[in-house]
Design an enzyme around this catalytic site. Structure first.
Site, short mmCIF file in Angstrom:
data_model
loop_
_atom_site.label_atom_id
_atom_site.label_comp_id
_atom_site.label_asym_id
_atom_site.label_seq_id
_atom_site.Cartn_x
_atom_site.Cartn_y
_atom_site.Cartn_z
N ASP A 11 0.88 -1.16 0.00
CA ASP A 11 0.00 0.00 0.00
C ASP A 11 0.93 1.23 0.00
O ASP A 11 2.11 1.11 0.34
CB ASP A 11 -0.86 -0.06 1.28
CG ASP A 11 -1.63 1.19 1.52
OD1 ASP A 11 -2.29 1.67 0.59
OD2 ASP A 11 -1.56 1.72 2.65
N MET A 12 0.42 2.38 -0.37
CA MET A 12 1.31 3.55 -0.40
C MET A 12 1.15 4.41 0.86
O MET A 12 2.05 4.47 1.70
CB MET A 12 1.04 4.40 -1.65
CG MET A 12 2.08 5.50 -1.84
SD MET A 12 1.86 6.40 -3.39
CE MET A 12 0.50 7.48 -2.98
N ASP A 13 0.00 5.10 0.96
CA ASP A 13 -0.17 6.01 2.10
C ASP A 13 -0.28 5.24 3.41
O ASP A 13 -1.10 4.34 3.55
CB ASP A 13 -1.41 6.88 1.89
CG ASP A 13 -1.20 7.86 0.75
OD1 ASP A 13 -0.18 8.56 0.76
OD2 ASP A 13 -2.05 7.92 -0.15
N ASP A 170 -1.83 -0.52 6.23
CA ASP A 170 -2.05 0.15 7.51
C ASP A 170 -3.54 0.37 7.79
O ASP A 170 -3.93 0.56 8.93
CB ASP A 170 -1.37 1.53 7.53
CG ASP A 170 -2.01 2.46 6.52
OD1 ASP A 170 -2.07 2.10 5.33
OD2 ASP A 170 -2.51 3.52 6.92
O1 BG6 Z 1 -3.60 3.81 1.58
P1 BG6 Z 1 -3.70 4.03 0.12
O2 BG6 Z 1 -4.40 2.93 -0.63
O3 BG6 Z 1 -2.41 4.43 -0.50
O4 BG6 Z 1 -4.76 5.19 0.02
C1 BG6 Z 1 -4.68 6.46 -0.41
C2 BG6 Z 1 -5.83 7.27 0.16
O5 BG6 Z 1 -5.79 7.11 1.55
C3 BG6 Z 1 -6.73 7.84 2.30
O6 BG6 Z 1 -6.47 7.63 3.63
C4 BG6 Z 1 -6.64 9.28 2.00
O7 BG6 Z 1 -7.56 9.98 2.73
C5 BG6 Z 1 -6.80 9.49 0.53
O8 BG6 Z 1 -6.79 10.85 0.25
C6 BG6 Z 1 -5.74 8.72 -0.20
O9 BG6 Z 1 -5.86 8.88 -1.59
#
Ligand code: BG6
Length: 230
Positions: A11-13, A170
């Site tokens: 996952d990225m974020d 996460d």
């Molecule tokens: O966790 P991931 O899949 O990378 O998700 C990205 C998204 O995660 C969310 O938590 C954000 O609020 C978004 O704005 C974002 O685009």
């Protein structure tokens, strides 16, 4: 130790970067502009880790036109990028872990709900794009997390069966997506606490990538499956 190939799906974020606080703050700023309300609990359950096509209609409490979706997505993500830009950095231990996986010829992918603009900002910003054989983003799928489509697409692109894939996540929605894809999940306690992540079905819970290496990944996640969490 098993010699069958495995793949690592990130996952990225909240995983490649530990940016939860900035996403949360930018969402609150965004909804404030439109006089909308959003609680931290609603954020955790209905926004975090989800594609904008699901999260924006949730906050506006109505369906949005494709134009509105693009405009609001970029507005919210611009707020986020400006907030996070000066602090952009890889999650602790990430680079050594990616290097170790690369050395062991583990194919790697990113599976993110983020729009393309945030992907360049992040992966190019911390210079990790070259580690990944493929990046699956929100524009490439029809059903966002917790649907497994994003991770199944990543696995298919890598040519590795789901049961040989490990997802690093996460968010509750992302952990569910990985499990529904039939994959093992390693949960990072960046966004949620270890306690909150217990009983999510993750095979292992780590604070960040300093707590895992290739050998442990094989022994504690691949070979032991869902036997326990640490
Ligand atoms: O966790 P991931 O899949 O990378 O998700 C990205 C998204 O995660 C969310 O938590 C954000 O609020 C978004 O704005 C974002 O685009």
């Amino acid at each position: 130790m098993s010699t069958q190939p495995i793949a690592a799906l990130f996952d990225m974020d909240g995983v490649i970067v530990d940016n939860h606080r900035y996403h949360t703050d930018s969402w609150f700023q965004f909804v404030g502009r439109y006089g909308l309300s959003l609680t931290p609990e609603q954020y955790a359950s209905y926004i975090n880790g989800r594609v904008a096509a699901d999260s924006l209609p949730y906050v506006f409490q109505r369906s949005l036109t494709p134009e509105e979706l693009v405009t609001y997505t970029e507005e919210k993500e611009e707020i986020y990028r400006e907030m996070y830009r000066a602090n952009l950095q890889p999650t602790p231990g990430l680079i050594s872990f990616l290097e170790e996986l690369k050395h062991n010829q583990v194919p790697m992918a990113v599976g993110t709900s983020a729009p393309v603009s945030n992907i360049s900002f992040t992966l190019d910003g911390i210079q990790v794009r070259s580690y990944f054989d493929t990046v699956v983003d929100a524009s490439m799928i029809t059903r966002g997390k917790p649907d497994p489509e994003i991770y199944l697409t990543a696995a298919e692109r890598l040519g590795i069966p789901p049961e040989r894939c490990v997802v690093f996540e996460d968010a509750f929605s992302g952990i569910e997506a990985g499990l529904r894809a039939g994959m093992r999940v390693v949960a990072l306690a960046t966004t949620h606490t270890r306690e909150e992540l217990t009983n999510t079905g993750a095979s292992l819970i780590i604070a960040d990538f300093r707590e895992i290496n290739f050998k442990q990944l094989i022994e504690r996640v691949i070979e032991r499956g869902r036997a326990g969490v640490s």
